[in-house]
Every structure is written in C-alpha cells, then in structure tokens.
Design an enzyme around this catalytic site. Sequence first.
Site, PDB file in Angstrom:
ATOM      1  N   LEU A 399       0.857  -1.043  -0.095  1.00 48.86           N
ATOM      2  CA  LEU A 399       0.017  -0.081   0.014  1.00 48.86           C
ATOM      3  C   LEU A 399       0.881   1.302  -0.120  1.00 48.86           C
ATOM      4  O   LEU A 399       1.930   1.311   0.594  1.00 48.86           O
ATOM      5  CB  LEU A 399      -1.005   0.006   1.303  1.00 48.86           C
ATOM      6  CG  LEU A 399      -1.842  -0.965   1.426  1.00 48.86           C
ATOM      7  CD1 LEU A 399      -2.680  -1.030   2.645  1.00 48.86           C
ATOM      8  CD2 LEU A 399      -3.038  -1.061   0.200  1.00 48.86           C
ATOM      9  N   ASP A 400       0.486   2.252  -0.743  1.00 51.87           N
ATOM     10  CA  ASP A 400       1.174   3.786  -0.575  1.00 51.87           C
ATOM     11  C   ASP A 400       1.558   4.092   0.855  1.00 51.87           C
ATOM     12  O   ASP A 400       0.444   3.689   1.989  1.00 51.87           O
ATOM     13  CB  ASP A 400       0.326   4.687  -1.070  1.00 51.87           C
ATOM     14  CG  ASP A 400       0.326   4.421  -2.831  1.00 51.87           C
ATOM     15  OD1 ASP A 400       1.107   3.654  -3.413  1.00 51.87           O
ATOM     16  OD2 ASP A 400      -0.553   5.093  -3.565  1.00 51.87           O
ATOM     17  N   MET A 401       2.284   4.391   1.287  1.00 52.91           N
ATOM     18  CA  MET A 401       2.636   5.157   2.459  1.00 52.91           C
ATOM     19  C   MET A 401       1.381   5.959   3.144  1.00 52.91           C
ATOM     20  O   MET A 401       1.054   5.646   4.289  1.00 52.91           O
ATOM     21  CB  MET A 401       4.041   6.082   2.634  1.00 52.91           C
ATOM     22  CG  MET A 401       4.183   6.418   3.921  1.00 52.91           C
ATOM     23  SD  MET A 401       5.663   7.637   4.056  1.00 52.91           S
ATOM     24  CE  MET A 401       5.146   9.005   3.389  1.00 52.91           C
TER      25      MET A 401
END
Length: 552
Positions: A399-401
Amino acid sequence: MTNPKYFHFFKNNIKDISAPEKFTYPFYYDPHPLSIMATKEVQAYLMMQTDFNHHFENTGKMFGVLVVQTKNNEIGFLASVSGKLADTNTHKYFVPPVFDMLPKKGYYKTEEHKLNILTQKIETLEKAEIYNRLKRSLTKTIEKAEGEKNSFRLKMIEAKKERKERRKQIRREFEGNRLQENLKTLDQESIIFKLKKRDLYKQWDRKIVQDQKELSTYEDEITKLQMLRKEKSSSLQRYLFQQYQFLNKKKEAKNLLSIFEETSLQVPPAAAGECAAPKLLQYAFQNQLTPICMAEFWWGKSPNSEIRKHKIFYPACQGKCKPILNHMLKGMLLDTDPLLKNPAIGKELEYLYEDQYMVVVNKPSEFLSVPGKTIDDSVYLRIKQKYPKATGPLIVHRLDMSTSGIMILALDIDTYKKLQRQFIKRQVKKRYLAILDGIVERNNGTIELPLRLDVEDRPRQLVCYEHGKKAKTIWKVIDRTENKTKIHLYPITGRTHQLRVHASHPEGLNTPIIGDDLYGSKGRRLLLHAEHITLHHPETKEEISFSAKAYF
C-alpha cells in the site's frame, strides 16, 4: 534605491504576517501565508490582464511566486511562468528566463534556422519521385530475385529426389559399365543444376547491385545531411546548456552541463532550467534580493498525461529542477525535508489475523510498507521483528505510505509464492474506501487509463496510451455530502498510484481524493483506505475475507 523591474509590492497589508525563519523546502511544502498572498495577487492579475493572449482553457501553465526582501528591507514578490507564454519569454509581469533563446537574430535562432533548412533538404530528397522510384525498383528486384531463387531451389530439391529414385532403379536394372554410365549421367545432371543456380544467382545479384548503386547516390547524400544535422544539433544543444548559468547565494555560477554531469542522467533533460523556480531564484540573486519563501501553482487546463489541477500548489519537479535547485539553494537555511522524518513513530499495526503461514494487518496511514531510502521503519520491519524466523520476501503486495488498510504478509517462501500467484492471476478481490474532493455525478462505472512512471518527477505516475501498463478500476458511489463524494473503488489491476490517478485524472473521475498531495491538494491525511479483501488461504484453499474500518 530603485527596486528591480519585476519586483512587486504587496497590495494588501502584510505587517501582521511574520516571515519564516527558513526558506521553503521546494520539493515538499505547505505554502507560507506570504506565498499564499503573493499567489492570490498573481492569480488576480491572470484573470484581469491584457498584456498577452494565451488560451488557458486549452493549455494550462505552471506559475511561481518568490517572496523577497530588498537591501532596504522592503518585502515584495517576484512572479514567473514555466517555459514560454504566448510564444515569448518577454513579459511585463514575469521575470525573464535564465537564458532567452527566442530572439530572432540571436545565435540559437540563427542556428536553429540552419537546422531547419537541413531538415527541409532531407525531406525534399526523401520525397523526391526519382528517389522513391529507385527504392520501389530495388524492392521489386529483390522480391523478384528471391522468388526466382526460391522457385529454382524447389526445382532442384524435386530433381534431387527424382535422381535419388532413378539411382535406385538403375542399380536394380543395370550393372557393370552400363550402371556406371547411367550414374555418371545423373551426376552430370546435378552439376548442370548447380551451374544454372550459380548463373541465376549471379544474374540477380548483379541486377540488385546495379539498383543499389543508383539508389545509393541519393541515400549517401541523405545520410551525409542527416549526420551533418545531428552534429549541428548536438553542438547547438551543448551551446544551449552552457548558456544556462545558474547562480546561488554566494554568486557561484554553474551551467546545466556541469550540474547534470553529477547526476545519474548525466545529460540535462529537455527544457531543464525553464521551470518557474530556477527563474525566480536567478533573478533574485542577480538583483541582490533575499529569498524568503516560494510556491508554485497550476493555472488552467490539466495536461493530457500528468495531473495538474487549476489553482493547486505543486512542489518543484524531481528530474529537471532538483539538481538545479540543489545548487541554487546551496548555503541557504531550508525547512527540513519532511520525508526524512519517520512518519510511523508512535503508530502500531493492528493484527487482524495470524497463523503459521500468513499475517493480515491493518496499516495506519503515513506508514511505509517496505523500508525507504532513509527510513527503515515499515510494515516489513515490524513483521520481521515480531516473527524473526520468518523467511522469504514477506510482503506479498504493498500500500502507498499514505494509504491505510489491509495488507497480507507471508511467513515463508512457499506461502509467499502461493499468495503472490493469486494476486498475479487477479483472484484476490479488493475494495477501497475513499472520500473525493468534489461531487461525482454518476453513480458507478469503470476507468481504464494505462499508467507509467513519470521518470522526470518520481514517484508521480502518468497516463500514457503508448507505453503505459493496463490499469482498470471499477467504482461505485456510496454517498454525497457537503461537496464531497464517498466512494468504493475496486482495483482490477494493481498499478502504482492507480486509484489516486484514476480518481483525479480528467478522463477518470476528475475528482481527486482528499489529502492527495501528488494528484490533488495536501491535507491532514490521504482519505484512501483498503477496507476489505477476499482470497483463498494458501494452505487450506478455503476462501477467507478480512475487513478493517476506516478512521475517517
């Protein structure tokens, strides 16, 4: 002392606004109130000006503001535009470029005209009737030669088969001298075929060489002109790079060639030095103005590939601007790069499921999935610390940060392969919850916009129909309130930033996710959450589902 030509005083009172102690970190920032005020004045000018004619509804532009202080301690601002505007670099309101290549009698335009003449000569030769007739003639000759050669080869193969059968028959019917005489006759037939083949090949090879010789008269001239154009173009490009001389606070000058030779690119990319930020700083350093803070914003229609929203602030680009600004900002006290801070401090993973094969966690927002360049703390590190005997890559998907929600992790290599296979075959069903910054009128739909990395401004992604990878998202509106849309997103593919780009792009939902600092406006957090996932257990094959509530 008279202030420089492009210095603008604030129209509104700024006495109650304190100047920042440090200059803006240009690659990730919240605009200072002075920058916001300067931006509003530039935008007011753009709405009312009659100094130039540019159709922003067709082609948007990036603008920049730099708040500065004069030697007399007067506070004002400079404004600039990225690239040329209305086909010129000379404007009443905006600072000039670091180097103006557009004057008609200047060296660049003069040499460019010579290059255009060379191009025209090449195009004239390439379009000439006699040249194209000779090309067609050579093509036909080669095709005819290959046809006759192939036909003769097949004839030889059939004749060889026939002779083989005749040899068998002769050996059955004859013996002694009669046998040898008949076999000799067959050998002579074989020799005659080979001689005919040689003569046929020589005949066609001579014809091809003749056609090639006639054609080469024109091709040699075209090649010579192309090499000359390439040499002159390279020389002109090098000249251009040398003319772009960038100053810093200490008045140290560096040109584009010396700046970029220290980077992985080594060669400056196209339009390097034409962005708003370098223009602003150059003018400030040239005119003894002290930079205080800066900001850049987009005005007008978004480009077709990258996402730019009207009136939204954007950081300086990584590819073209960062190497230049690293030199220009040398010796200045800058705001701290927020990306150097560990955003996961004080945050914990929520464990939704654990067994000997896999772990399912609910990741908080602003929490790395894997270690970054400067920060090790991540989902990977936390799982490795909790399960020190775990083997394999662990991370099955990311997942994106800034995105919160469900992540699946494998505790051994065999489990990793089994889970990854499900993701690759798109057997895993995922649902995301997002709140969009605006109203989406339709209730549901599908978005298919191919994506690729913006190599000049990582980690941004571009919509690219030529080189992009297929990306597909199904969506459904849940609710609409207060100019916001709550929505479910179902990614069929799993490209980097897919949901964020598909939401924000004009050909997608054209409504960015709230808090999206790359494709929308920066906020408290990105309101995107991976709330549900369904897959098969890697060992039992049983279908399993997990849900995690979004905290927004």
